[in-house]
Design a protein around this motif. Structure first.
Motif, PDB file in Angstrom:
ATOM      1  N   PRO A   1       7.255 -16.228  10.760  1.00 48.06           N
ATOM      2  CA  PRO A   1       7.016 -17.289  11.750  1.00 48.06           C
ATOM      3  C   PRO A   1       8.068 -18.391  11.644  1.00 48.06           C
ATOM      4  CG  PRO A   1       4.997 -16.762  10.565  1.00 48.06           C
ATOM      5  CD  PRO A   1       6.111 -16.035   9.869  1.00 48.06           C
ATOM      6  N   TYR A   2       8.316 -19.051  12.763  1.00 46.99           N
ATOM      7  CA  TYR A   2       9.269 -20.161  12.765  1.00 46.99           C
ATOM      8  C   TYR A   2       8.821 -21.266  11.819  1.00 46.99           C
ATOM      9  CZ  TYR A   2      11.697 -18.284  16.866  1.00 46.99           C
ATOM     10  OH  TYR A   2      12.412 -17.506  17.725  1.00 46.99           O
ATOM     11  N   VAL A   3       7.530 -21.628  11.862  1.00 43.31           N
ATOM     12  CA  VAL A   3       7.001 -22.695  11.011  1.00 43.31           C
ATOM     13  C   VAL A   3       5.630 -22.312  10.467  1.00 43.31           C
ATOM     14  CG1 VAL A   3       8.243 -24.581  12.146  1.00 43.31           C
ATOM     15  CG2 VAL A   3       5.986 -23.931  12.980  1.00 43.31           C
ATOM     16  N   GLU A   4       5.286 -22.939   9.346  1.00 39.77           N
ATOM     17  CA  GLU A   4       3.983 -22.759   8.721  1.00 39.77           C
ATOM     18  C   GLU A   4       3.340 -24.124   8.528  1.00 39.77           C
ATOM     19  OE1 GLU A   4       2.484 -19.989   8.131  1.00 39.77           O
ATOM     20  OE2 GLU A   4       4.050 -18.479   8.017  1.00 39.77           O
ATOM     21  N   ILE A   5       2.031 -24.152   8.332  1.00 40.94           N
ATOM     22  CA  ILE A   5       1.330 -25.405   8.054  1.00 40.94           C
ATOM     23  C   ILE A   5       1.890 -25.987   6.759  1.00 40.94           C
ATOM     24  CG2 ILE A   5      -0.901 -26.415   7.427  1.00 40.94           C
ATOM     25  CD1 ILE A   5      -2.184 -24.332   9.315  1.00 40.94           C
ATOM     26  N   GLY A   6       2.158 -27.291   6.778  1.00 37.77           N
ATOM     27  CA  GLY A   6       2.699 -27.976   5.607  1.00 37.77           C
ATOM     28  C   GLY A   6       4.218 -28.040   5.593  1.00 37.77           C
ATOM     29  N   GLN A   7       4.864 -27.313   6.474  1.00 42.23           N
ATOM     30  CA  GLN A   7       6.327 -27.270   6.516  1.00 42.23           C
ATOM     31  C   GLN A   7       6.864 -28.494   7.259  1.00 42.23           C
ATOM     32  OE1 GLN A   7       7.875 -23.586   8.031  1.00 42.23           O
ATOM     33  NE2 GLN A   7       9.856 -24.481   8.557  1.00 42.23           N
ATOM     34  N   ASN A   8       7.979 -29.042   6.775  1.00 41.98           N
ATOM     35  CA  ASN A   8       8.642 -30.148   7.459  1.00 41.98           C
ATOM     36  C   ASN A   8       9.555 -29.592   8.541  1.00 41.98           C
ATOM     37  OD1 ASN A   8       7.387 -32.027   5.842  1.00 41.98           O
ATOM     38  ND2 ASN A   8       9.091 -32.183   4.417  1.00 41.98           N
ATOM     39  N   VAL A   9       9.625 -30.298   9.669  1.00 42.49           N
ATOM     40  CA  VAL A   9      10.493 -29.897  10.777  1.00 42.49           C
ATOM     41  C   VAL A   9      11.395 -31.058  11.159  1.00 42.49           C
ATOM     42  CG1 VAL A   9       8.942 -28.137  11.711  1.00 42.49           C
ATOM     43  CG2 VAL A   9       8.741 -30.483  12.509  1.00 42.49           C
ATOM     44  N   GLU A  10      12.523 -30.737  11.718  1.00 43.28           N
ATOM     45  CA  GLU A  10      13.498 -31.711  12.184  1.00 43.28           C
ATOM     46  C   GLU A  10      13.544 -31.679  13.705  1.00 43.28           C
ATOM     47  OE1 GLU A  10      15.353 -33.754  10.225  1.00 43.28           O
ATOM     48  OE2 GLU A  10      14.354 -32.960   8.453  1.00 43.28           O
ATOM     49  N   PRO A  11      13.953 -32.781  14.341  1.00 39.09           N
ATOM     50  CA  PRO A  11      14.105 -32.759  15.797  1.00 39.09           C
ATOM     51  C   PRO A  11      15.071 -31.652  16.222  1.00 39.09           C
ATOM     52  CG  PRO A  11      14.264 -35.002  14.966  1.00 39.09           C
ATOM     53  CD  PRO A  11      14.251 -34.086  13.774  1.00 39.09           C
TER      54      PRO A  11
ATOM     55  N   VAL B   1      10.319 -34.521  17.083  1.00 40.95           N
ATOM     56  CA  VAL B   1      10.312 -35.554  16.043  1.00 40.95           C
ATOM     57  C   VAL B   1      10.438 -34.912  14.668  1.00 40.95           C
ATOM     58  CG1 VAL B   1       8.887 -37.156  17.375  1.00 40.95           C
ATOM     59  CG2 VAL B   1       7.792 -35.532  15.843  1.00 40.95           C
ATOM     60  N   LYS B   2      10.877 -35.723  13.710  1.00 45.77           N
ATOM     61  CA  LYS B   2      10.881 -35.277  12.318  1.00 45.77           C
ATOM     62  C   LYS B   2       9.457 -35.427  11.809  1.00 45.77           C
ATOM     63  CE  LYS B   2      12.969 -36.169   7.854  1.00 45.77           C
ATOM     64  NZ  LYS B   2      14.000 -36.921   7.123  1.00 45.77           N
ATOM     65  N   GLY B   3       8.920 -34.380  11.191  1.00 47.35           N
ATOM     66  CA  GLY B   3       7.548 -34.466  10.717  1.00 47.35           C
ATOM     67  C   GLY B   3       7.115 -33.251   9.929  1.00 47.35           C
ATOM     68  N   LYS B   4       5.832 -33.241   9.621  1.00 48.81           N
ATOM     69  CA  LYS B   4       5.212 -32.175   8.835  1.00 48.81           C
ATOM     70  C   LYS B   4       4.163 -31.496   9.707  1.00 48.81           C
ATOM     71  CE  LYS B   4       2.369 -31.723   4.678  1.00 48.81           C
ATOM     72  NZ  LYS B   4       1.771 -32.489   3.571  1.00 48.81           N
ATOM     73  N   ILE B   5       4.173 -30.161   9.758  1.00 52.50           N
ATOM     74  CA  ILE B   5       3.189 -29.403  10.538  1.00 52.50           C
ATOM     75  C   ILE B   5       1.824 -29.529   9.854  1.00 52.50           C
ATOM     76  CG2 ILE B   5       2.498 -27.123  11.388  1.00 52.50           C
ATOM     77  CD1 ILE B   5       5.023 -28.040  12.757  1.00 52.50           C
ATOM     78  N   LEU B   6       0.873 -30.151  10.557  1.00 54.61           N
ATOM     79  CA  LEU B   6      -0.478 -30.309  10.020  1.00 54.61           C
ATOM     80  C   LEU B   6      -1.386 -29.155  10.421  1.00 54.61           C
ATOM     81  CD1 LEU B   6      -1.139 -34.087  10.727  1.00 54.61           C
ATOM     82  CD2 LEU B   6      -0.542 -33.019   8.553  1.00 54.61           C
ATOM     83  N   GLU B   7      -1.198 -28.686  11.669  1.00 51.89           N
ATOM     84  CA  GLU B   7      -2.097 -27.653  12.176  1.00 51.89           C
ATOM     85  C   GLU B   7      -1.411 -26.873  13.281  1.00 51.89           C
ATOM     86  OE1 GLU B   7      -6.743 -27.354  13.676  1.00 51.89           O
ATOM     87  OE2 GLU B   7      -5.877 -29.304  13.262  1.00 51.89           O
TER      88      GLU B   7
ATOM     89  N   ILE C   1      -0.335 -27.238  21.029  1.00 51.47           N
ATOM     90  CA  ILE C   1      -0.082 -26.031  20.235  1.00 51.47           C
ATOM     91  C   ILE C   1       0.165 -26.345  18.760  1.00 51.47           C
ATOM     92  CG2 ILE C   1       0.607 -24.472  22.079  1.00 51.47           C
ATOM     93  CD1 ILE C   1       3.466 -25.239  21.727  1.00 51.47           C
ATOM     94  N   PHE C   2       0.639 -27.550  18.453  1.00 55.52           N
ATOM     95  CA  PHE C   2       0.862 -27.970  17.058  1.00 55.52           C
ATOM     96  C   PHE C   2       0.446 -29.429  16.897  1.00 55.52           C
ATOM     97  CE2 PHE C   2       4.168 -24.712  17.643  1.00 55.52           C
ATOM     98  CZ  PHE C   2       3.999 -23.944  16.511  1.00 55.52           C
ATOM     99  N   LEU C   3       0.015 -29.781  15.686  1.00 55.66           N
ATOM    100  CA  LEU C   3      -0.163 -31.176  15.294  1.00 55.66           C
ATOM    101  C   LEU C   3       0.883 -31.475  14.236  1.00 55.66           C
ATOM    102  CD1 LEU C   3      -3.995 -31.888  14.868  1.00 55.66           C
ATOM    103  CD2 LEU C   3      -2.463 -32.761  16.621  1.00 55.66           C
ATOM    104  N   ILE C   4       1.640 -32.551  14.443  1.00 55.51           N
ATOM    105  CA  ILE C   4       2.708 -32.927  13.514  1.00 55.51           C
ATOM    106  C   ILE C   4       2.478 -34.347  13.030  1.00 55.51           C
ATOM    107  CG2 ILE C   4       5.173 -33.389  13.295  1.00 55.51           C
ATOM    108  CD1 ILE C   4       5.752 -31.184  15.183  1.00 55.51           C
ATOM    109  N   GLU C   5       2.604 -34.539  11.723  1.00 51.55           N
ATOM    110  CA  GLU C   5       2.551 -35.881  11.148  1.00 51.55           C
ATOM    111  C   GLU C   5       3.979 -36.397  11.087  1.00 51.55           C
ATOM    112  OE1 GLU C   5       0.813 -37.994   7.140  1.00 51.55           O
ATOM    113  OE2 GLU C   5       1.522 -35.937   6.996  1.00 51.55           O
ATOM    114  N   PRO C   6       4.284 -37.465  11.817  1.00 49.99           N
ATOM    115  CA  PRO C   6       5.655 -37.997  11.798  1.00 49.99           C
ATOM    116  C   PRO C   6       6.038 -38.476  10.413  1.00 49.99           C
ATOM    117  CG  PRO C   6       4.316 -39.081  13.487  1.00 49.99           C
ATOM    118  CD  PRO C   6       3.405 -38.230  12.674  1.00 49.99           C
ATOM    119  N   LEU C   7       7.304 -38.264  10.041  1.00 48.95           N
ATOM    120  CA  LEU C   7       7.803 -38.725   8.734  1.00 48.95           C
ATOM    121  C   LEU C   7       8.778 -39.862   8.920  1.00 48.95           C
ATOM    122  CD1 LEU C   7       8.396 -35.328   6.918  1.00 48.95           C
ATOM    123  CD2 LEU C   7       6.462 -36.858   6.665  1.00 48.95           C
TER     124      LEU C   7
END
Length: 150
Positions: free
Chosen positions: A93-103, A123-129, A144-150
């Motif tokens: 998968p492209y991303v998993e829960i808990g993974q940080n993502v960049e814009p 946004v830069k953040g962490k995948i919560l769900e 489709i995703f919840l992201i916590e901004p960092l």
């Protein structure tokens, strides 16, 4: 109903190319449904009660997560299509829960009219769900995703 009767129902489905079969007999109801991954079975009120309990628990969990993460940002679908977590069935998968993502980082693909559209994080953040299952149809504006901004 016994195992023999259920096996006969499965054979009936296979012989006639049926994807779903529901039968009620002697107060017991059984529903068989083929999915791409195999055969699912559902039977009687006990299973329905379990499903209802599981749905309620999942709903409460999602509400709790949303309350705890009120700062969370939703990535919403920009189109109607089919959601895919990976570029191919064999790929990770492209991303998993808990993974940080960049814009600009690809987080999923939405297939619309045989075109694969990459959806990127804004946004830069962490995948919560991850709110959608792989290969599930989605609607325009559906989270489709919840992201916590960092």
């Amino acid at each position: 109903m016994n195992i023999k009767e259920i096996k006969e129902m499965v054979n009936l489905m296979n012989e006639n190319g049926l994807m779903e079969l529901e039968i009620e007999k002697d107060g017991m109801r059984i529903r068989l449904k083929k999915t791409p991954s195999g055969l699912e079975t559902f039977s009687g009120p006990v299973v329905m009660e379990r499903e209802r309990f599981a749905e309620d628990a999942a709903k409460q969990t999602k509400e709790t997560v949303k309350e705890q993460n009120s700062k969370a940002i939703e990535i919403k679908s920009p189109m109607v299509g089919t959601f895919y977590r990976a570029p191919s069935p064999e790929s990770a998968p492209y991303v998993e829960i808990g993974q940080n993502v960049e814009p600009g980082q690809v987080v999923c693909i939405i297939e619309a009219m045989k075109l694969m559209n990459e959806i990127k994080a804004e946004v830069k953040g962490k995948i919560l769900e991850i709110l959608v299952d792989n290969a599930e149809p989605i609607e325009f504006g559906q989270p489709i995703f919840l992201i916590e901004p960092l």
